[in-house]
Scaffold this active site. Structure first.
Site, PDB file in Angstrom:
ATOM      1  N   ARG A  60       0.669  -1.045  -0.210  1.00 41.87           N
ATOM      2  CA  ARG A  60      -0.193  -0.065   0.485  1.00 41.87           C
ATOM      3  C   ARG A  60       0.912   1.586   0.041  1.00 41.87           C
ATOM      4  NH1 ARG A  60      -1.912   1.237   4.081  1.00 41.87           N
ATOM      5  NH2 ARG A  60      -1.257  -1.072   5.319  1.00 41.87           N
ATOM      6  N   LYS A 200      -8.601  -2.392   0.665  1.00 41.60           N
ATOM      7  CA  LYS A 200      -8.893  -0.895   1.699  1.00 41.60           C
ATOM      8  C   LYS A 200      -9.289  -0.022   1.794  1.00 41.60           C
ATOM      9  CE  LYS A 200      -6.503  -3.513   4.326  1.00 41.60           C
ATOM     10  NZ  LYS A 200      -6.954  -4.496   6.058  1.00 41.60           N
ATOM     11  N   HIS A 219     -10.445  -3.839  12.076  1.00 47.03           N
ATOM     12  CA  HIS A 219      -9.168  -4.344  12.016  1.00 47.03           C
ATOM     13  C   HIS A 219      -8.465  -5.197  12.513  1.00 47.03           C
ATOM     14  CE1 HIS A 219      -5.191  -4.115   9.285  1.00 47.03           C
ATOM     15  NE2 HIS A 219      -6.335  -5.031   8.764  1.00 47.03           N
ATOM     16  N   SER A 239      -1.171  -6.161   9.294  1.00 46.89           N
ATOM     17  CA  SER A 239      -0.640  -7.207   8.358  1.00 46.89           C
ATOM     18  C   SER A 239       0.656  -7.838   9.338  1.00 46.89           C
ATOM     19  CB  SER A 239      -0.176  -6.157   7.515  1.00 46.89           C
ATOM     20  OG  SER A 239      -1.721  -5.950   6.777  1.00 46.89           O
ATOM     21  N   LYS A 243      -3.059 -12.353  12.277  1.00 47.41           N
ATOM     22  CA  LYS A 243      -4.521 -12.363  12.206  1.00 47.41           C
ATOM     23  C   LYS A 243      -4.958 -13.275  11.502  1.00 47.41           C
ATOM     24  CE  LYS A 243      -5.952  -8.196  10.201  1.00 47.41           C
ATOM     25  NZ  LYS A 243      -4.348  -8.635   9.925  1.00 47.41           N
ATOM     26  N   THR A 244      -4.441 -13.945   9.776  1.00 48.73           N
ATOM     27  CA  THR A 244      -5.076 -14.227   9.746  1.00 48.73           C
ATOM     28  C   THR A 244      -4.606 -16.215   9.849  1.00 48.73           C
ATOM     29  OG1 THR A 244      -5.163 -13.138   7.753  1.00 48.73           O
ATOM     30  CG2 THR A 244      -5.211 -15.650   6.391  1.00 48.73           C
ATOM     31  N   ASP A 258      -9.607 -10.608   7.928  1.00 51.95           N
ATOM     32  CA  ASP A 258      -9.744  -9.169   8.275  1.00 51.95           C
ATOM     33  C   ASP A 258      -9.714  -7.922   9.197  1.00 51.95           C
ATOM     34  OD1 ASP A 258      -6.977  -7.275   7.660  1.00 51.95           O
ATOM     35  OD2 ASP A 258      -8.163  -6.356   5.554  1.00 51.95           O
ATOM     36  N   ARG A 324       1.789 -11.848  -0.972  1.00 45.54           N
ATOM     37  CA  ARG A 324       0.015 -13.180  -0.928  1.00 45.54           C
ATOM     38  C   ARG A 324      -0.300 -13.521  -2.051  1.00 45.54           C
ATOM     39  NH1 ARG A 324      -1.660  -9.397   3.229  1.00 45.54           N
ATOM     40  NH2 ARG A 324      -0.353  -7.959   3.851  1.00 45.54           N
TER      41      ARG A 324
END
Length: 533
Positions: A60, A200, A219, A239, A243-244, A258, A324
């Site tokens: 990003r 996003k 988030h 990130s 989390k995932t 997410d 990713r």
């Protein structure tokens, strides 16, 4: 030219978009893969995956994101965190982008965010890349055929990677631009092919709109117990904090990885898919996510692969460490078909501590939970943002500052009220370094993290003996089955314990300095926690 399903009464021309060579409306996955290959946007991978690279931008570009400054949002936007753009500059940007799109093919996807029908946001995404359309089709939620017949978007996103912004003309910083106009219900993205900007942008919209309805946007990833949606848990984190990985637990049902909301009825996923990091991914540690990298239409982004047999190299980060894959949620075998869960019994705040100071898990009282939520301490990991090549300690309030258009206290107060009302237990989990700082120590063993989380979620951890951490005042378990006791006391994992003490003092000082900005906006008990830290 029209292809696919759409509302025939709502055309691109009605949105001011004219002169395109061809518009593809709501193509399904097979057709999008075909178009991406036909146009040379990528390669077909094993199992029918879509292998793509994003060029210069492999993460990003938060410094290139702007909110149009209009009277309707003047008093509600957190301007210290959101760069303003003048309405006149946005109008020029919009006109120039539409002119740039003339004569080009575009792909239109009519989708929505929000599994809770009472808090749904309909979004039309228009992009010049077929694989971007495939990506966002995975990541957002798909209306039914009947809903498409009457679909009219609440917001429209126009994404044109080949368009280069002019900072002098468009009031931006570089040739890359992400501009949100809440008055015109329009988002413009140009100069970057990184697909994560699409999702996003929608998350930022939800983060602005939902608090007015008393809904807490988060988030976070989320899951619930097998056969019991009421027993849910959320996992906050930036990130790279896990989390995932940690929410994809085979013993629990995955709600999402997410972005979620917490409403008056419970939690709900904003999305319909996952966008998982694949660096060092293995079938042993993360079998479900690994399996998606060989499923049809999964978008494989910025991964090195063998040109002949298309075998993926999960260890080669020569393109980026932020490699990713994007896939629909139903590619995970234990994913929730509804995207809904009850009010969370457990709230987990994930941090990747590059200092090697924080314990692998700590129990937080409500004031401490708000303190750590507003602090949002973690380390930016390599590749997630442009220019980040190794972990950098940072404070990202609400564990997602780049996506927060309102002041952090708005979200912090919402979270605190919901924790108090529903009695959620709160935990701080460090997935970063142990035995030393980055470069000396090692990453926290994922088996230990999973064991600690399992004990927290099933309630057994509350029965453990706890000690008070001398640096932060939260409670740390002394012994947990399946976890080496030394790991629970980070000072003991360091060869030089005086060096640990010095590092801890440094981190405490950073927390205190960062928290000054919130002191005038929070209650006394949270200020007391901050001072005590």
């Amino acid at each position: 030219m029209r292809d696919g399903r759409c509302n025939e009464n709502w055309r691109l021309e009605d949105q001011g978009i004219t002169g395109v060579a061809r518009a593809y409306y709501n193509l399904l996955e097979p057709a999008l893969v075909e178009e991406a290959i036909r146009r040379g946007e990528g390669h077909l991978g094993r199992g029918g995956t879509m292998l793509v690279t994003t060029g210069q931008h492999t993460g990003r570009s938060p410094k290139d994101k702007f909110v149009v400054r209009t009277p309707s949002v003047e008093d509600t936007i957190w301007w210290e965190n959101n760069a303003p753009m003048a309405p006149e500059a946005f109008d020029r940007l919009h006109a120039d982008m539409l002119a740039h799109m003339q004569g080009r093919e575009v792909f239109v996807q009519d989708l929505y965010a929000g599994a809770d029908p009472d808090h749904r946001l309909d979004v039309r995404v228009i992009t010049e890349l077929a694989w971007h359309a495939l990506f966002i089709r995975h990541l957002l939620r798909r209306p039914s055929r009947a809903e498409l017949a009457d679909f009219v978007a609440d917001f429209t996103i126009i994404n044109c990677p080949s368009f280069k912004a002019d900072p002098a003309r468009h009031g931006c910083r570089s040739e890359t631009v992400i501009a949100l106009n809440f008055d015109r219900k329009l988002v413009l993205i140009g100069g970057t092919a990184y697909a994560g900007e699409n999702k996003k942008a929608v998350f930022t919209l939800m983060n602005y709109l939902l608090p007015e309805k008393g809904v807490m946007p988060m988030h976070c990833s989320a899951n619930h117990a097998l056969g019991n949606p009421v027993d849910s848990a959320v996992f906050f984190g930036l990130s790279g904090t896990g989390k995932t990985t940690l929410s994809a637990d085979p013993d629990r049902v995955l709600i999402g990885d997410d972005e979620h909301g917490w409403s008056e009825t419970g939690i709900f996923n904003f999305e319909g898919g996952c966008y998982a990091k694949t660096i060092n991914l293995s079938p042993e540690a993360e079998p479900e996510i690994y399996g998606t990298t060989h499923r049809f239409a999964t978008v494989i982004e910025n991964m090195v692969f063998d040109e002949e047999d298309r075998t993926l190299d999960f260890d080669d980060d020569s393109i980026t460490a932020n490699m990713r894959c994007a896939y629909p949620l139903d590619y995970i075998s234990n994913a929730s078909p509804t995207g809904l869960g009850g009010h969370p019994k457990n709230i987990v705040m994930l941090t990747c501590d590059a200092f090697g100071v924080l314990p692998p898990i700590a129990r937080l009282n409500p004031a401490q939970a708000m303190y750590h939520f507003l602090s949002g301490f973690t380390s930016k990991v390599a590749g997630t943002e442009r220019g980040v090549t190794e972990p950098e300690p940072t404070f990202s309030t609400c564990f997602g500052a780049p996506f927060m258009p309102r002041r952090p206290e708005v979200y912090g107060q919402l979270l605190r009220e919901k924790i108090a009302h529903h009695g959620s237990s709160c935990w701080l989990v460090n997935t970063g370094w142990t035995g030393g700082a980055y470069g000396v120590g090692s990453r926290m063993p994922i088996k230990a993290t999973r064991a600690l989380l399992a004990a927290a979620l099933d309630g057994s951890l509350n029965n453990a003996d706890f000690r008070k951490d001398p640096n932060f005042g939260f409670e740390v378990p002394v012994a947990v089955p399946g976890v080496a006791p030394v790991l629970l006391d980070p000072r003991r994992t360091w060869a030089d314990q005086e060096a640990y003490d010095a590092q801890a003092r440094k981190l405490v000082s950073m927390f205190a300095e960062n928290f000054h900005q919130y002191a005038d906006h929070i209650d006394e008990d949270v200020r007391a926690v901050a001072i005590g830290a």
